[in-house]
Design a protein around this motif. Structure first.
Motif, PDB file in Angstrom:
ATOM      1  N   HIS A  80      34.610  66.318  23.925  1.00 38.78           N
ATOM      2  CA  HIS A  80      34.282  67.692  24.302  1.00 38.78           C
ATOM      3  C   HIS A  80      32.775  67.837  24.501  1.00 38.78           C
ATOM      4  O   HIS A  80      32.310  68.379  25.515  1.00 38.78           O
ATOM      5  CB  HIS A  80      34.786  68.643  23.211  1.00 38.78           C
ATOM      6  CG  HIS A  80      34.678  70.094  23.573  1.00 38.78           C
ATOM      7  ND1 HIS A  80      35.001  71.104  22.695  1.00 38.78           N
ATOM      8  CD2 HIS A  80      34.267  70.720  24.719  1.00 38.78           C
ATOM      9  CE1 HIS A  80      34.817  72.279  23.283  1.00 38.78           C
ATOM     10  NE2 HIS A  80      34.365  72.071  24.504  1.00 38.78           N
ATOM     11  N   GLU A 112      46.860  64.642  31.302  1.00 37.02           N
ATOM     12  CA  GLU A 112      46.461  65.965  31.775  1.00 37.02           C
ATOM     13  C   GLU A 112      46.101  65.923  33.255  1.00 37.02           C
ATOM     14  O   GLU A 112      46.482  66.803  34.027  1.00 37.02           O
ATOM     15  CB  GLU A 112      45.273  66.464  30.962  1.00 37.02           C
ATOM     16  CG  GLU A 112      44.697  67.787  31.427  1.00 37.02           C
ATOM     17  CD  GLU A 112      45.623  68.957  31.199  1.00 37.02           C
ATOM     18  OE1 GLU A 112      45.417  70.002  31.835  1.00 37.02           O
ATOM     19  OE2 GLU A 112      46.563  68.836  30.388  1.00 37.02           O
ATOM     20  N   GLY A 126      48.289  70.779  29.839  1.00 40.57           N
ATOM     21  CA  GLY A 126      47.843  71.399  28.605  1.00 40.57           C
ATOM     22  C   GLY A 126      48.451  70.840  27.343  1.00 40.57           C
ATOM     23  O   GLY A 126      47.944  71.096  26.252  1.00 40.57           O
ATOM     24  N   ASP A 127      49.566  70.077  27.448  1.00 41.93           N
ATOM     25  CA  ASP A 127      50.184  69.652  26.200  1.00 41.93           C
ATOM     26  C   ASP A 127      49.423  68.510  25.536  1.00 41.93           C
ATOM     27  O   ASP A 127      49.326  68.428  24.328  1.00 41.93           O
ATOM     28  CB  ASP A 127      51.660  69.312  26.373  1.00 41.93           C
ATOM     29  CG  ASP A 127      51.938  68.119  27.280  1.00 41.93           C
ATOM     30  OD1 ASP A 127      50.997  67.367  27.584  1.00 41.93           O
ATOM     31  OD2 ASP A 127      53.099  67.952  27.670  1.00 41.93           O
ATOM     32  N   GLU A 136      42.671  71.343  18.451  1.00 37.72           N
ATOM     33  CA  GLU A 136      43.232  72.189  19.514  1.00 37.72           C
ATOM     34  C   GLU A 136      42.148  72.877  20.350  1.00 37.72           C
ATOM     35  O   GLU A 136      42.235  72.904  21.582  1.00 37.72           O
ATOM     36  CB  GLU A 136      44.173  73.239  18.916  1.00 37.72           C
ATOM     37  CG  GLU A 136      45.429  72.660  18.273  1.00 37.72           C
ATOM     38  CD  GLU A 136      45.213  72.195  16.837  1.00 37.72           C
ATOM     39  OE1 GLU A 136      46.199  71.728  16.221  1.00 37.72           O
ATOM     40  OE2 GLU A 136      44.075  72.305  16.320  1.00 37.72           O
ATOM     41  N   SER A 137      41.143  73.433  19.693  1.00 38.32           N
ATOM     42  CA  SER A 137      40.111  74.131  20.460  1.00 38.32           C
ATOM     43  C   SER A 137      39.297  73.155  21.302  1.00 38.32           C
ATOM     44  O   SER A 137      38.878  73.474  22.423  1.00 38.32           O
ATOM     45  CB  SER A 137      39.183  74.915  19.525  1.00 38.32           C
ATOM     46  OG  SER A 137      38.490  74.046  18.646  1.00 38.32           O
ATOM     47  N   TRP A 139      40.502  70.348  22.544  1.00 36.52           N
ATOM     48  CA  TRP A 139      41.362  69.952  23.650  1.00 36.52           C
ATOM     49  C   TRP A 139      41.314  71.009  24.754  1.00 36.52           C
ATOM     50  O   TRP A 139      41.283  70.675  25.940  1.00 36.52           O
ATOM     51  CB  TRP A 139      42.790  69.734  23.169  1.00 36.52           C
ATOM     52  CG  TRP A 139      43.751  69.392  24.263  1.00 36.52           C
ATOM     53  CD1 TRP A 139      44.877  70.076  24.638  1.00 36.52           C
ATOM     54  CD2 TRP A 139      43.684  68.264  25.156  1.00 36.52           C
ATOM     55  NE1 TRP A 139      45.501  69.464  25.692  1.00 36.52           N
ATOM     56  CE2 TRP A 139      44.794  68.340  26.034  1.00 36.52           C
ATOM     57  CE3 TRP A 139      42.783  67.206  25.293  1.00 36.52           C
ATOM     58  CZ2 TRP A 139      45.026  67.400  27.040  1.00 36.52           C
ATOM     59  CZ3 TRP A 139      43.018  66.261  26.299  1.00 36.52           C
ATOM     60  CH2 TRP A 139      44.133  66.375  27.153  1.00 36.52           C
ATOM     61  N   ARG A 140      41.282  72.282  24.399  1.00 32.99           N
ATOM     62  CA  ARG A 140      41.158  73.328  25.424  1.00 32.99           C
ATOM     63  C   ARG A 140      39.845  73.174  26.177  1.00 32.99           C
ATOM     64  O   ARG A 140      39.800  73.334  27.400  1.00 32.99           O
ATOM     65  CB  ARG A 140      41.261  74.715  24.783  1.00 32.99           C
ATOM     66  CG  ARG A 140      42.660  75.077  24.298  1.00 32.99           C
ATOM     67  CD  ARG A 140      42.769  76.549  23.961  1.00 32.99           C
ATOM     68  NE  ARG A 140      41.950  76.919  22.812  1.00 32.99           N
ATOM     69  CZ  ARG A 140      42.369  76.870  21.554  1.00 32.99           C
ATOM     70  NH1 ARG A 140      43.603  76.468  21.272  1.00 32.99           N
ATOM     71  NH2 ARG A 140      41.568  77.241  20.563  1.00 32.99           N
ATOM     72  N   ARG A 143      40.130  70.160  28.515  1.00 31.02           N
ATOM     73  CA  ARG A 143      40.947  70.515  29.700  1.00 31.02           C
ATOM     74  C   ARG A 143      40.136  71.326  30.696  1.00 31.02           C
ATOM     75  O   ARG A 143      40.241  71.120  31.912  1.00 31.02           O
ATOM     76  CB  ARG A 143      42.169  71.315  29.266  1.00 31.02           C
ATOM     77  CG  ARG A 143      43.242  70.518  28.553  1.00 31.02           C
ATOM     78  CD  ARG A 143      44.415  71.429  28.242  1.00 31.02           C
ATOM     79  NE  ARG A 143      44.976  71.976  29.471  1.00 31.02           N
ATOM     80  CZ  ARG A 143      45.401  73.230  29.610  1.00 31.02           C
ATOM     81  NH1 ARG A 143      45.310  74.074  28.606  1.00 31.02           N
ATOM     82  NH2 ARG A 143      45.915  73.627  30.759  1.00 31.02           N
ATOM     83  N   ALA A 144      39.339  72.261  30.202  1.00 34.20           N
ATOM     84  CA  ALA A 144      38.520  73.084  31.096  1.00 34.20           C
ATOM     85  C   ALA A 144      37.526  72.224  31.860  1.00 34.20           C
ATOM     86  O   ALA A 144      37.285  72.439  33.059  1.00 34.20           O
ATOM     87  CB  ALA A 144      37.790  74.161  30.296  1.00 34.20           C
TER      88      ALA A 144
END
Length: 221
Positions: A80, A112, A126-127, A136-137, A139-140, A143-144
């Motif tokens: 990230h 992804e 998203g999974d 989780e945060s 991973w979001r 993804r962005a």
């Protein structure tokens, strides 16, 4: 250009054993490469990232202390961070190669990308497969960043060859790398018969990329 005797991130990426699904024929046609690593220790670990252009020119390095609950979360935090820093040093339409030494993370990233392109093979965008609890945060955020770039693939490399490994494991010894000058490096144009979006951006009426922001705080949930 790359320093003599130092293996470039492009070389590590192209030589990785990641399945071909993550390495299309144009795998070496990348504008930027980012290697990341996260370390976990009870007394505190760290996050490291190295960014280079396709010809081996170093863009920046980051090494920061971090306290993660476990090694899996540390790896997600590191990626990230690395993608956030890369986003500050590159245009949106760059082609990116990601290098990590964590099998599940590389698989989640490539899954992804495939899901977003429609070639999901059972993946849903998203999974991320089984994301480690506490990640989780991050991973979001990952993804962005994946969605921001024109192309992105991840390669799994040996931790002993990961140049981000020492930055993550001994951040106090590498604190000086965070003081390097901010700069945006325009990579060499890709010559493959296709239009190069980064070269086109460089030739536009406003050829300067926005200046990168300095990473001022460590990643957190």
């Amino acid at each position: 250009m790359a320093a003599h005797g130092r293996q470039t991130l492009r070389d590590l990426f192209d030589d990785s054993p990641t399945p071909h699904i993550a390495h299309p024929p144009r795998t070496h046609h990348r504008h930027f490469y980012v290697a990341t690593d996260g370390s976990y220790r009870r007394d505190g670990g760290g996050l490291g990232a190295v960014i280079e252009t396709g010809d081996g020119t170093r863009v920046t390095r980051v090494s920061v202390p971090d306290t993660a609950p476990n090694n899996n979360v540390a790896e997600y935090r590191a990626l990230h961070l690395g993608l956030d820093v890369l986003a500050a040093h590159s245009p949106d339409n760059a082609r990116v190669g990601v290098l990590v030494d964590h099998d599940e993370l590389a698989g989640a990233v490539n899954g992804e990308v495939l899901a977003a392109s429609g070639g999901d093979g059972g993946w849903r965008p998203g999974d991320g497969g089984r994301i480690p609890p506490g990640s989780e945060s991050h991973w979001r955020g990952i993804r962005a960043r994946i969605a921001r770039f024109a192309e992105l693939r991840a390669a799994r490399i040996d931790g002993r060859e990961n140049p981000a490994h020492p930055l993550a494991n001994t951040p106090r010894d590498y604190a000086h790398v965070n003081q390097g000058p901010d700069r945006c490096v325009i990579p060499e144009p890709i010559v493959d018969g296709d239009a190069d979006p980064v070269a086109e951006a460089a030739e536009s009426s406003d050829p300067q990329y926005p200046p990168p922001s300095r990473f001022e705080s460590r990643a957190s949930d």
